[in-house]
Design a protein around this motif. Structure first.
Motif, PDB file in Angstrom:
ATOM      1  N   MET A 123       0.779  -1.083  -0.110  1.00  0.00           N
ATOM      2  CA  MET A 123      -0.078  -0.014  -0.118  1.00  0.00           C
ATOM      3  C   MET A 123       0.891   1.199   0.070  1.00  0.00           C
ATOM      4  SD  MET A 123      -2.420   1.244   3.089  1.00  0.00           S
ATOM      5  CE  MET A 123      -3.436  -0.576   2.939  1.00  0.00           C
ATOM      6  N   THR A 124       0.731   2.254  -0.765  1.00  0.00           N
ATOM      7  CA  THR A 124       1.488   3.303  -0.912  1.00  0.00           C
ATOM      8  C   THR A 124       0.737   4.660  -0.100  1.00  0.00           C
ATOM      9  OG1 THR A 124       0.512   4.145  -2.818  1.00  0.00           O
ATOM     10  CG2 THR A 124       2.460   2.921  -3.194  1.00  0.00           C
ATOM     11  N   LEU A 125       1.625   5.337   0.364  1.00  0.00           N
ATOM     12  CA  LEU A 125       0.961   6.432   1.086  1.00  0.00           C
ATOM     13  C   LEU A 125       0.079   7.506   0.323  1.00  0.00           C
ATOM     14  CD1 LEU A 125       1.231   8.411   3.523  1.00  0.00           C
ATOM     15  CD2 LEU A 125       3.061   9.611   2.536  1.00  0.00           C
ATOM     16  N   MET A 126       0.268   7.406  -0.989  1.00  0.00           N
ATOM     17  CA  MET A 126      -0.502   8.177  -1.869  1.00  0.00           C
ATOM     18  C   MET A 126      -2.017   7.551  -2.017  1.00  0.00           C
ATOM     19  SD  MET A 126       2.052   9.586  -4.669  1.00  0.00           S
ATOM     20  CE  MET A 126       2.645   8.155  -5.162  1.00  0.00           C
ATOM     21  N   THR A 127      -2.324   6.451  -1.895  1.00  0.00           N
ATOM     22  CA  THR A 127      -3.350   5.716  -1.939  1.00  0.00           C
ATOM     23  C   THR A 127      -4.147   5.536  -0.737  1.00  0.00           C
ATOM     24  OG1 THR A 127      -2.447   3.480  -1.953  1.00  0.00           O
ATOM     25  CG2 THR A 127      -2.802   4.748  -4.165  1.00  0.00           C
ATOM     26  N   GLY A 180       7.783   6.994  -3.741  1.00  0.00           N
ATOM     27  CA  GLY A 180       8.189   5.976  -4.567  1.00  0.00           C
ATOM     28  C   GLY A 180       8.305   4.658  -3.680  1.00  0.00           C
ATOM     29  N   HIS A 181       8.235   5.034  -2.327  1.00  0.00           N
ATOM     30  CA  HIS A 181       8.286   3.766  -1.457  1.00  0.00           C
ATOM     31  C   HIS A 181       7.040   3.236  -1.049  1.00  0.00           C
ATOM     32  CE1 HIS A 181      12.575   4.019  -1.191  1.00  0.00           C
ATOM     33  NE2 HIS A 181      12.353   5.324  -1.051  1.00  0.00           N
ATOM     34  N   ASP A 182       7.028   1.897  -0.928  1.00  0.00           N
ATOM     35  CA  ASP A 182       5.523   1.253  -0.399  1.00  0.00           C
ATOM     36  C   ASP A 182       5.562   1.202   1.104  1.00  0.00           C
ATOM     37  OD1 ASP A 182       4.301   1.011  -2.886  1.00  0.00           O
ATOM     38  OD2 ASP A 182       5.366  -0.829  -3.120  1.00  0.00           O
ATOM     39  N   PHE A 183       4.713   1.603   1.773  1.00  0.00           N
ATOM     40  CA  PHE A 183       4.706   1.574   3.311  1.00  0.00           C
ATOM     41  C   PHE A 183       3.412   2.070   3.723  1.00  0.00           C
ATOM     42  CE2 PHE A 183       5.925   6.003   1.931  1.00  0.00           C
ATOM     43  CZ  PHE A 183       4.961   6.779   3.015  1.00  0.00           C
ATOM     44  N   PHE A 193      15.608   1.272   4.296  1.00  0.00           N
ATOM     45  CA  PHE A 193      15.090  -0.159   4.904  1.00  0.00           C
ATOM     46  C   PHE A 193      13.495   0.315   5.359  1.00  0.00           C
ATOM     47  CE2 PHE A 193      14.576  -2.458   8.863  1.00  0.00           C
ATOM     48  CZ  PHE A 193      14.809  -3.698   8.455  1.00  0.00           C
ATOM     49  N   ILE A 194      12.688  -0.671   5.071  1.00  0.00           N
ATOM     50  CA  ILE A 194      11.326  -0.524   5.216  1.00  0.00           C
ATOM     51  C   ILE A 194      10.992  -2.014   5.731  1.00  0.00           C
ATOM     52  CG2 ILE A 194       8.957  -0.388   4.422  1.00  0.00           C
ATOM     53  CD1 ILE A 194       9.993   1.330   2.018  1.00  0.00           C
ATOM     54  N   PHE A 195      10.481  -2.015   7.130  1.00  0.00           N
ATOM     55  CA  PHE A 195      10.065  -3.407   7.715  1.00  0.00           C
ATOM     56  C   PHE A 195       8.593  -3.300   7.783  1.00  0.00           C
ATOM     57  CE2 PHE A 195       9.642  -6.216  11.397  1.00  0.00           C
ATOM     58  CZ  PHE A 195      10.371  -7.367  10.836  1.00  0.00           C
ATOM     59  N   ASP A 196       8.024  -4.673   7.501  1.00  0.00           N
ATOM     60  CA  ASP A 196       6.487  -4.887   7.525  1.00  0.00           C
ATOM     61  C   ASP A 196       5.893  -3.743   7.229  1.00  0.00           C
ATOM     62  OD1 ASP A 196       6.733  -7.330   8.210  1.00  0.00           O
ATOM     63  OD2 ASP A 196       6.697  -7.037  10.581  1.00  0.00           O
TER      64      ASP A 196
END
Length: 172
Positions: free
Chosen positions: A1-5, A52-55, A99-102
């Motif tokens: 899920m991206t922040l923009m959505t 551009g990062h999924d979080f 670094f993105i965790f969970d």
């Protein structure tokens, strides 16, 4: 899920006050920091280190201390021999490996010297709370990857801070 959505982005802000000289309504300033971050995300997401990062979760820490602590940190980590009002360690923005965790991004840590906040508020003729909110909003800009090495960058950062704080409320 991206922040923009998503409108259900979770924001975790952890605070600690390590001075007995200043009492801080930590919940109030966590709420202010969340509102400021959401404002920045609506205004400058595409220019930030998050783009551009999924979080789905953003976290960061705020440490409240006195200027002797920021002086010590400045000497140890930045080779600067003076007490700062704010020091920001932008872990995510400054890292080559994002670094993105969970689904969670840890942006880093903001360290604020409350005695410097008091002195600056007195000097500017504003309130302690407003000056603290201003520094928190400044630290968040750094956590998002913004700096102010040039006058143009400084004016952009401070201008956006002022706009963000207007959106939080008139005078804190």
């Amino acid at each position: 899920m991206t922040l923009m959505t998503t409108k259900k982005m979770k924001i975790n802000i952890f605070t600690e006050n390590i001075t007995d000289d200043f009492e801080i309504n930590e919940k109030k300033f966590i709420d202010i920091a969340k509102k400021v971050l959401k404002f920045y995300m609506s205004e400058i997401l595409e220019q930030s280190c998050l783009f551009g990062h999924d979080f789905n979760t953003i976290s960061f820490d705020i440490l409240y201390c006195k200027s002797d602590k920021t002086h010590e940190i400045n000497r140890e980590y930045r080779n600067k021999d003076y007490p700062a009002d704010i020091i920001t360690f932008a872990i995510f923005a400054d890292s080559e490996d994002k670094f993105i965790f969970d689904g969670e991004i840890n942006l880093g840590e903001i360290i604020i010297a409350l005695d410097k906040v008091r002195d600056e508020a007195e000097k500017k003729g504003t309130t302690f709370d407003y000056e603290l909110a201003f520094l928190i909003s400044h630290g968040i800009m750094h956590l998002l990857g913004f700096d102010h090495q040039t006058d143009e960058d400084y004016n952009f950062v401070v201008g956006l801070q002022n706009k963000a704080l207007e959106g939080v409320y008139d005078k804190i």
